[in-house]
Design an enzyme around this catalytic site. Structure first.
Site, mmCIF file in Angstrom:
data_model
loop_
_atom_site.group_PDB
_atom_site.id
_atom_site.type_symbol
_atom_site.label_atom_id
_atom_site.label_comp_id
_atom_site.label_asym_id
_atom_site.label_seq_id
_atom_site.Cartn_x
_atom_site.Cartn_y
_atom_site.Cartn_z
ATOM 1 N N TYR A 1 -13.436 17.222 -16.656
ATOM 2 C CA TYR A 1 -14.057 15.891 -16.717
ATOM 3 C C TYR A 1 -15.158 15.828 -15.651
ATOM 4 O O TYR A 1 -14.994 16.369 -14.545
ATOM 5 C CB TYR A 1 -12.967 14.837 -16.482
ATOM 6 C CG TYR A 1 -13.513 13.478 -16.200
ATOM 7 C CD1 TYR A 1 -14.273 12.818 -17.155
ATOM 8 C CD2 TYR A 1 -13.287 12.848 -14.990
ATOM 9 C CE1 TYR A 1 -14.798 11.569 -16.894
ATOM 10 C CE2 TYR A 1 -13.797 11.598 -14.727
ATOM 11 C CZ TYR A 1 -14.554 10.960 -15.681
ATOM 12 O OH TYR A 1 -15.080 9.734 -15.420
ATOM 13 N N ASP B 1 -4.156 18.547 -15.017
ATOM 14 C CA ASP B 1 -4.522 17.197 -15.467
ATOM 15 C C ASP B 1 -4.067 17.082 -16.916
ATOM 16 O O ASP B 1 -4.602 17.750 -17.802
ATOM 17 C CB ASP B 1 -6.045 17.015 -15.335
ATOM 18 C CG ASP B 1 -6.516 15.629 -15.784
ATOM 19 O OD1 ASP B 1 -5.811 14.994 -16.591
ATOM 20 O OD2 ASP B 1 -7.607 15.207 -15.348
ATOM 21 N N ARG C 1 0.831 -1.214 0.000
ATOM 22 C CA ARG C 1 0.000 0.000 0.000
ATOM 23 C C ARG C 1 0.866 1.266 0.000
ATOM 24 O O ARG C 1 0.426 2.333 -0.416
ATOM 25 C CB ARG C 1 -0.967 -0.015 1.197
ATOM 26 C CG ARG C 1 -1.791 1.235 1.334
ATOM 27 C CD ARG C 1 -3.126 1.019 2.054
ATOM 28 N NE ARG C 1 -3.053 0.169 3.223
ATOM 29 C CZ ARG C 1 -2.599 0.537 4.418
ATOM 30 N NH1 ARG C 1 -2.168 1.755 4.631
ATOM 31 N NH2 ARG C 1 -2.583 -0.331 5.419
ATOM 32 N N LYS D 1 -5.822 6.100 -19.704
ATOM 33 C CA LYS D 1 -6.026 6.570 -21.077
ATOM 34 C C LYS D 1 -4.763 6.368 -21.923
ATOM 35 O O LYS D 1 -4.351 5.254 -22.094
ATOM 36 C CB LYS D 1 -6.477 8.034 -21.055
ATOM 37 C CG LYS D 1 -7.540 8.339 -19.991
ATOM 38 C CD LYS D 1 -8.829 7.579 -20.208
ATOM 39 C CE LYS D 1 -9.927 8.130 -19.329
ATOM 40 N NZ LYS D 1 -10.751 7.162 -18.656
HETATM 41 C C1 PLP Z 1 -9.395 14.321 -18.103
HETATM 42 C C2 PLP Z 1 -9.694 13.182 -17.177
HETATM 43 N N1 PLP Z 1 -9.216 13.188 -15.931
HETATM 44 C C3 PLP Z 1 -9.472 12.196 -15.064
HETATM 45 C C4 PLP Z 1 -10.267 11.115 -15.414
HETATM 46 C C5 PLP Z 1 -10.549 10.036 -14.428
HETATM 47 O O1 PLP Z 1 -9.740 8.936 -14.685
HETATM 48 P P1 PLP Z 1 -10.060 7.447 -14.197
HETATM 49 O O2 PLP Z 1 -11.230 6.971 -14.994
HETATM 50 O O3 PLP Z 1 -8.801 6.699 -14.453
HETATM 51 O O4 PLP Z 1 -10.398 7.544 -12.738
HETATM 52 C C6 PLP Z 1 -10.780 11.053 -16.712
HETATM 53 C C7 PLP Z 1 -11.619 9.934 -17.105
HETATM 54 O O5 PLP Z 1 -12.169 9.887 -18.189
HETATM 55 C C8 PLP Z 1 -10.491 12.120 -17.609
HETATM 56 O O6 PLP Z 1 -10.969 12.119 -18.868
#
Ligand code: PLP
Length: 388
Positions: A97, A170, A44, A195
Site C-alpha cells: 500500500y 498486513d 490512551r 476496511k
Molecule cells: C493494505 C493496507 N494496509 C494499510 C492501510 C492503511 O490503513 P488506514 O487507512 O486505516 O490507515 C491501507 C489503506 O488503504 C491498506 O490498503
C-alpha cells in the site's frame, strides 16, 4: 462470575466514553510494576470498549492478544517503531500500500533502519536478500494492494525464522476469513480495520495482533506515541464484527463471479483474482486458500490506459468512485490517482501497476446489477474511446 451471565448485564458491549477511571491500590501497583499496562486507568493505554474490540479481532486471527490503533497506518508505524532500532535491517515486499511503502522507503531509513524491497512472489529474492545480513523484520501484505499478489506465508516464515527475523503480515486485503497468517507461521498481523473488519466505511481504525508479549510491547509504544483508538470508534468496529462472516462471504462470492465475467470481456486486458486459473500465484492460492475463495477485491486492467480507466469510473452508476475498500457499498478506484499517486508512473509499472488498472472493492449489492452496470459502462467508454 461471567459478566454475561450476571442479572441485567447488557447484551451489547457498552461504550466507555471516559478518558479516565477511578484509581485504587491495584492500579497503583500496576503502574509501579508494569507501566500501568494491565490496569484500566487512562483511555490512551486501556479502555474496556477498545479492549473488547481487540479481543474479538484476536479471536478472529487466532492470536493470543491484539491492540487497537487509531488507523491501519497507526498499527504499521507503531509495530515497526516498536520492533526496529537504528542499525537494524528490514526486508519488505515491494508491492505495498502506498503509505506503507512511504514508511519503509522514506521514514525508516531516516531513523537508521536499512530497508530492502523484494518482489513479493519471488521466494528466491527473499532468500538471497535475507541471507546477505541479519534481518529484524520481514514484512509483506497477505494479498497486496492492488496487484493481489498472494504472499507465500509459510515460505516467508521459514526464511524469516532461519534469519532470526520477525514475520509481520498486513492481512487487510485477505481478512481473517480468507486466511489467518499466524496459523501459517507469521509472528504478528496488522490490519487497516477501516476496511473489511469494520466494513461500513464509517470508521478509521487499525489493529496489531500476535503474542501477548509483543502486543504488550506495542501497547507500551501506543501509550507514548498516542496512536490509540477512540472508544466510540471501537464500539462501531465491534458492532460491525458481528456481521463480518456473512458480509465477507457474500463479498467474496460476488467478487469471484465478477472476476470470471470481466475475464470474458474484450474491453478488459487482464483480470487479477486468486480464484481465476489465470492468476499468477495459482499454486500458492491452491495451498493457502479455501477452494473457490479469493477475497472481496478484484483488480483489472482496461484497454485504453489510465485515461479510459478514469472515464470508466465516472460512467458507472452503482460502484462509487472512491478510495478505501472492504465496505458494504462497492467502490472503485485507480491506483494511479489514489492509493499510489505518490509514485511515478515508472515506479508503479515496476511493481505491476499497469496503466488502466482499476481496483474494485465488491460490496453487498446484487451481483447481477453490478455486472449489468459494468457491462454498460465498458460499452459506453469503448464508444467514447473510438471517437477520440
Ligand atoms: C493494505 C493496507 N494496509 C494499510 C492501510 C492503511 O490503513 P488506514 O487507512 O486505516 O490507515 C491501507 C489503506 O488503504 C491498506 O490498503
Amino acid at each position: 462470575m461471567d459478566p454475561k451471565r450476571s442479572r441485567s448485564a447488557p447484551l451489547v458491549q457498552p461504550i466507555y466514553q471516559s478518558t479516565t477511571f477511578v484509581l485504587d491500590d491495584e492500579s497503583y501497583a500496576d503502574l509501579l510494576e508494569n507501566d500501568g499496562l494491565d490496569a484500566v486507568w487512562y483511555t490512551r493505554v486501556r479502555n474496556p470498549t477498545v479492549d473488547a474490540t481487540g479481543a474479538e479481532i484476536a479471536r478472529l486471527e487466532g492470536a493470543d492478544a491484539a491492540v487497537m490503533t487509531s488507523s491501519g497506518m497507526g498499527a504499521i508505524s507503531t509495530l515497526m517503531l516498536t520492533l526496529c532500532r537504528a542499525g537494524d535491517r528490514v526486508v519488505a515486499a515491494r508491492e505495498l500500500y502506498g503509505d506503507s511503502y512511504e514508511l519503509f522507503a522514506r521514514y525508516l531509513p531516516r531513523l537508521g533502519v536499512e530497508v530492502d524491497f523484494v518482489a513479493a512472489a519471488e521466494l528466491d529474492q527473499w532468500q538471497e536478500t535475507l541471507e546477505r545480513a541479519p534481518v529484524r523484520v520481514v514484512y509483506a501484505e497477505a494479498l497486496s494492494n492492488p496487484q493481489l499478489v498472494l504472499a507465500d506465508i509459510p515460505g516467508l516464515a521459514a526464511l524469516a525464522h532461519a534469519s532470526g527475523a520477525v514475520l509481520a503480515i498486513d492481512n487487510t486485503f485477505a481478512s481473517p476469513r480468507l486466511l489467518q497468517p499466524l496459523s501459517l507461521g507469521a509472528d504478528v498481523v496488522v490490519h487497516s480495520a477501516t476496511k473489511f473488519l469494520n466494513g461500513h466505511s464509517d470508521v478509521v481504525a487499525g489493529v496489531i495482533a500476535g503474542s501477548s508479549a509483543l502486543v504488550k510491547e506495542c501497547r507500551r509504544s501506543i501509550m507514548t506515541f498516542g496512536s490509540c483508538l477512540d472508544p466510540h470508534a471501537a464500539y462501531l468496529v465491534l458492532r460491525s464484527l458481528k456481521t463480518f462472516g456473512v458480509r465477507i462471504d457474500r463479498q467474496m462470492a460476488s467478487a469471484a463471479a465478477i472476476a470470471r465475467w470481466l475475464e470474458e470481456s474484450p474491453e478488459v486486458v487482464r483480470v487479477i483474482h486468486p480464484t481465476l486459473d489465470s492468476y499468477a500465484g495459482a499454486d500458492v492460492a491452491r495451498r493457502l486458500l479455501p477452494p473457490g475463495e479469493g477475497g472481496g477485491i478484484v483488480s483489472f486492467v482496461v484497454a485504453g490506459g489510465d485515461e479510459r480507466a478514469a472515464r470508466l469510473m465516472r460512467a458507472l452508476e452503482l460502484p462509487t468512485e472512491a478510495t478505501s475498500l472492504g465496505g458494504v457499498e462497492t467502490l472503485i478506484s485507480a491506483p494511479f490517482n489514489s492509493s499510489h499517486y505518490l509514485m511515478a508512473a515508472e515506479e508503479r509499472a515496476a511493481i505491476g501497476i499497469e496503466p488502466g488498472m482499476l481496483r474494485l472493492s465488491v460490496g453487498l449489492e446484487e451481483p447481477s446489477e453490478l455486472l449489468a452496470d459494468l457491462g454498460r459502462a465498458l460499452a459506453k467508454t469503448a464508444t467514447a474511446a473510438a471517437r477520440h
